[in-house]
Write a protein that holds these residues in place. Structure first.
Motif, PDB file in Angstrom:
ATOM      1  N   LYS A  13       0.809  -1.214   0.000  1.00 11.52           N
ATOM      2  CA  LYS A  13       0.000   0.000   0.000  1.00 11.52           C
ATOM      3  C   LYS A  13       0.844   1.266   0.000  1.00 11.52           C
ATOM      4  O   LYS A  13       0.385   2.319  -0.444  1.00 11.52           O
ATOM      5  CB  LYS A  13      -0.925   0.009   1.227  1.00 11.52           C
ATOM      6  N   ASP A  14       2.079   1.180   0.497  1.00 15.69           N
ATOM      7  CA  ASP A  14       2.911   2.373   0.619  1.00 15.69           C
ATOM      8  C   ASP A  14       4.070   2.421  -0.356  1.00 15.69           C
ATOM      9  O   ASP A  14       4.805   3.401  -0.408  1.00 15.69           O
ATOM     10  CB  ASP A  14       3.446   2.498   2.047  1.00 15.69           C
ATOM     11  N   GLY A  15       4.293   1.359  -1.138  1.00 15.36           N
ATOM     12  CA  GLY A  15       5.397   1.366  -2.082  1.00 15.36           C
ATOM     13  C   GLY A  15       5.760  -0.029  -2.536  1.00 15.36           C
ATOM     14  O   GLY A  15       4.987  -0.988  -2.384  1.00 15.36           O
ATOM     15  N   TYR A  17       8.469  -3.210  -2.222  1.00  7.76           N
ATOM     16  CA  TYR A  17       9.491  -3.849  -1.407  1.00  7.76           C
ATOM     17  C   TYR A  17      10.245  -4.845  -2.277  1.00  7.76           C
ATOM     18  O   TYR A  17       9.635  -5.688  -2.945  1.00  7.76           O
ATOM     19  CB  TYR A  17       8.869  -4.581  -0.225  1.00  7.76           C
ATOM     20  N   ALA A  31       9.275   4.030  -1.763  1.00  5.38           N
ATOM     21  CA  ALA A  31       7.960   4.556  -1.395  1.00  5.38           C
ATOM     22  C   ALA A  31       7.325   5.276  -2.569  1.00  5.38           C
ATOM     23  O   ALA A  31       8.002   5.753  -3.483  1.00  5.38           O
ATOM     24  CB  ALA A  31       8.086   5.490  -0.198  1.00  5.38           C
ATOM     25  N   PHE A  32       6.012   5.391  -2.522  1.00  3.04           N
ATOM     26  CA  PHE A  32       5.296   6.078  -3.588  1.00  3.04           C
ATOM     27  C   PHE A  32       5.594   7.576  -3.620  1.00  3.04           C
ATOM     28  O   PHE A  32       5.338   8.234  -4.628  1.00  3.04           O
ATOM     29  CB  PHE A  32       3.792   5.845  -3.449  1.00  3.04           C
ATOM     30  N   ASN A  33       6.122   8.122  -2.513  1.00  5.75           N
ATOM     31  CA  ASN A  33       6.494   9.546  -2.531  1.00  5.75           C
ATOM     32  C   ASN A  33       7.895   9.765  -3.092  1.00  5.75           C
ATOM     33  O   ASN A  33       8.393  10.884  -3.104  1.00  5.75           O
ATOM     34  CB  ASN A  33       6.384  10.145  -1.134  1.00  5.75           C
ATOM     35  N   GLN A  48       9.002  -1.514   9.524  1.00  3.45           N
ATOM     36  CA  GLN A  48       8.625  -1.545   8.116  1.00  3.45           C
ATOM     37  C   GLN A  48       8.926  -2.907   7.510  1.00  3.45           C
ATOM     38  O   GLN A  48       8.193  -3.390   6.662  1.00  3.45           O
ATOM     39  CB  GLN A  48       9.365  -0.456   7.343  1.00  3.45           C
ATOM     40  N   ASP A 108       2.670   4.383  -7.738  1.00  2.18           N
ATOM     41  CA  ASP A 108       1.294   4.545  -7.281  1.00  2.18           C
ATOM     42  C   ASP A 108       0.696   3.155  -7.151  1.00  2.18           C
ATOM     43  O   ASP A 108       0.950   2.281  -7.997  1.00  2.18           O
ATOM     44  CB  ASP A 108       0.486   5.381  -8.266  1.00  2.18           C
ATOM     45  N   TYR A 109      -0.114   2.949  -6.127  1.00  2.00           N
ATOM     46  CA  TYR A 109      -0.631   1.612  -5.866  1.00  2.00           C
ATOM     47  C   TYR A 109      -1.536   1.122  -6.996  1.00  2.00           C
ATOM     48  O   TYR A 109      -1.346   0.020  -7.517  1.00  2.00           O
ATOM     49  CB  TYR A 109      -1.389   1.579  -4.540  1.00  2.00           C
TER      50      TYR A 109
END
Length: 647
Positions: A13-15, A17, A31-33, A48, A108-109
């Motif tokens: 959900k956050d990026g 792995y 990460a998505f950011n 994490q 982006d997810y």
């Protein structure tokens, strides 16, 4: 901090792995950011790390062979990875691979999930789900058994290099088709999305092609944005199409144009530069020792490096790696490898990049290293390595050649003083790096080519006269290739070789066994024509064959030096094919087609069929330079991080 090899990429959900297969405790989090961090089960980011262990979407996982890097376009940001490759053999028992397939995963997810679903549902879904054992580092013996297309027994078994090349071409065709299918599937699945806030500029060419500026502080898009984008609403559809085109061009460059890597052999430096240290410490990642000038994806990996994820940053080279394994009666065996590495500092397409820039870097600058590895049956038992390096590159001053017609006239830019100055910068760098420079200029002495050919002679003379370089460190040799070989008289290359024999003896080559270096190369032949492709490859292959013959005699393998390489059935033909393939790779990267005069490089003879093939290549190059090269150059500029078109 060992080099990470294959890994399993999982969407969360956050990026993304990426968990190392060889070192399960190592995990990379993108990460998505746009932020990047390394996780360790026992480290400070263990919370994490537990997310990765407890993921419920393990079905959204693919096998990754290398993290190429990250990049952002006008609308979207991406994680760029290699998902398939072909083993090309071994150097010093270290496996070498050619990238065959890549994937650009949006940060982006929703978009990432759509791309992964498309990949896993496609015809190559099983290949993406798990690592292929063939891609793991292998012993030399297993490679010789399993990769006939890249390891050729030319002397003992008489295996034809033609069949080996055909197998390689078939593999390339299959891989290209696979890459196109995956690219189309990704394009049709969803718009691939999000801005990487760490990159705040675009290549001027890309910005011009997109037709609009980028947002200074982009916001994260939600699912409704992607749904709206898929409706092809006015104002966004053209940008989407351009984005897709850029992604497809990047995929073409990295999966079909000769991009290579090794997990434990530094391809960016020659044997002499490593000087016995080519067997990399297993605990040291290659990113800590690689030469930046030949690290093709260096700019794309800057976030990995600034995040200190060195073990995940795998240097790639663009160029060519060809090798053949041979056995000689009496027990001796040897391998010949032709390894070309392209300098990215002024990389580009044929008419889009000519001459030098202000820093003295030149277009189509390529180091080609011929590596001989000899397994002797003697009492010493040492493996002997002999390396010989040649360079090619555009004439080092300011000039251009517009893409207009089959025979455009080149134009010299700037003043004589400015051109001499930049030539001096280039020559001093090359002397510091490789020693004495023997400059072989193959352009015509009359007609359009003489415009730049005469300027080259002039600026080199001015550099010596004004003591920009030491006179004894440079020798300029003009040799009009077309005039000397007119009427298919390619046997006249022997006269050029005769002029160079003294230089070949003085320059020498690098030779060592174990940790002892017996000789070192003290200079280099820098060969050029207009494109530094066809004529250049013919001359370099001629010099390389002569040097290989000398090396085999020196090492006691060759017992009939007066007969040359032709003394061994199949060996000369195999070597010709290695160099012809090398010329084709470099030509496709710079001009878009295979090399001209390839019939002579492969067979030692010029024929009518080869002449007709050259004519078709000329027309194909004209079409590409007119309709495709500007866009390809723009994408390369963006990939290398050029801030302006003149870099």
């Amino acid at each position: 901090m060992a080099q990470v090899r294959t890994s399993t990429l999982t969407l969360a959900k956050d990026g993304y792995y990426l968990r190392s297969i060889d070192y399960p405790a190592k995990t990379l989090f993108v990460a998505f950011n746009g932020s990047i961090s390394t996780l360790d089960k026992t480290g400070s980011s263990s919370s994490q790390g537990s997310v990765l262990i407890n993921l419920k979407e393990e079905e959204m996982s693919i096998s990754v062979l290398a993290v190429i890097g990250t990049f952002a376009l006008d609308l979207f940001s991406y994680l760029f990875v290699a998902t398939d490759s072909r083993c090309r053999g071994t150097i010093a028992d270290k496996s070498v691979y050619e990238v065959a397939s890549v994937a650009a995963l949006p940060l982006d997810y929703a978009a990432g999930k759509a791309v992964l679903q498309s990949m896993l549902a496609g015809p190559n879904g099983m290949k993406h789900r798990k690592s292929s054992l063939a891609l793991q580092p292998s012993s030399s013996a297993s490679l010789n058994e399993g990769h006939e297309s890249s390891v050729i027994d030319s002397a003992a078994s008489g295996a034809s290099a033609d069949s080996a090349q055909k197998g390689s071409d078939d593999n390339n065709s299959s891989s290209n088709g696979q890459s196109r299918k995956e690219s189309t599937a990704s394009k049709d699945s969803i718009v691939q999305a999000l801005q990487d806030v760490s990159i705040n500029w675009l290549s001027p060419q890309i910005a011009k092609l997109l037709g609009r500026g980028r947002s200074e502080s982009p916001e994260a898009a939600d699912q409704s944005v992607f749904s709206a984008a898929l409706t092809n609403e006015a104002g966004s559809s053209s940008a989407q199409r351009m984005e897709t085109r850029i992604i497809e061009e990047l995929a073409r460059v990295f999966s079909t144009s000769g991009v290579f890597y090794s997990y434990d052999y530094d391809l960016t430096r020659s044997l002499q530069e490593k000087d016995g240290c080519e067997l990399v410490d297993d605990k040291m990642p290659l990113s800590l020792s690689a030469s930046e000038n030949y690290w093709f994806n260096l700019y794309l990996q800057r976030q990995l490096l600034t995040s200190e994820a060195h073990e995940w940053a795998l240097p790639l080279i663009q160029g060519c790696i060809q090798m053949a394994f041979c056995e000689i009666k009496g027990g001796d065996s040897f391998q010949v490898c032709v390894l070309s590495r392209r300098n990215w500092r002024r990389i580009g397409m044929r008419y889009e990049r000519r001459g030098a820039n202000a820093d003295g870097y030149v277009a189509n600058s390529v180091d080609t290293e011929q590596i001989l590895t000899v397994e002797t049956s003697g009492s010493d038992g040492d493996r002997h390595f002999a390396s010989f390096v040649q360079t090619r590159g555009s004439m080092p001053f300011y000039w251009k050649q517009a893409a207009s017609g089959l025979h455009p006239v080149p134009t010299v830019l700037k003043s004589d003083g400015e051109n001499a100055n930049v030539c001096g910068i280039h020559l001093r760098r090359e002397i510091d790096r490789l020693g004495r420079q023997v400059l072989i200029n193959l352009v015509e002495h009359k007609g359009r080519e003489a415009v730049v050919g005469s300027m080259y002679a002039s600026v080199v003379g001015q550099c010596v006269a004004e003591e920009m370089v030491e006179a004894q460190m440079v020798r300029y040799i003009p040799w009009d290739f077309h005039q000397e070989t007119r009427g298919m008289r390619f046997e006249n290359l022997k006269s050029l070789l005769g002029q160079l024999k003294r230089e070949i003896a003085d320059i020498g080559y690098y030779w060592r066994a174990g940790q002892q270096a017996f000789t070192k190369q003290s200079g280099v032949f820098r060969v050029n024509c207009m494109d530094c492709l066809d004529r250049t490859n013919v001359v370099q292959s001629t010099i390389a064959r002569f040097v290989l013959n000398e090396q085999l005699v020196r090492l006691g393998v060759h017992i009939a030096p007066e007969q040359g390489l032709a003394a061994y059935s199949g060996l000369e033909k195999t070597l010709n094919h290695l160099w012809a393939n090398n010329g084709d790779y470099i030509s496709r990267q710079y001009a878009g087609t295979s090399a001209m005069k390839g019939d002579f490089t492969r067979t030692g003879k010029r024929n009518f069929t080869g002449v007709m093939s050259d004519a078709s290549y000329s027309l194909a190059r004209l079409w590409m330079s007119t309709f495709r090269d500007y866009f390809s150059q723009s994408v390369l500029d963006f990939t290398m991080g050029y801030q302006s078109a003149g870099d």
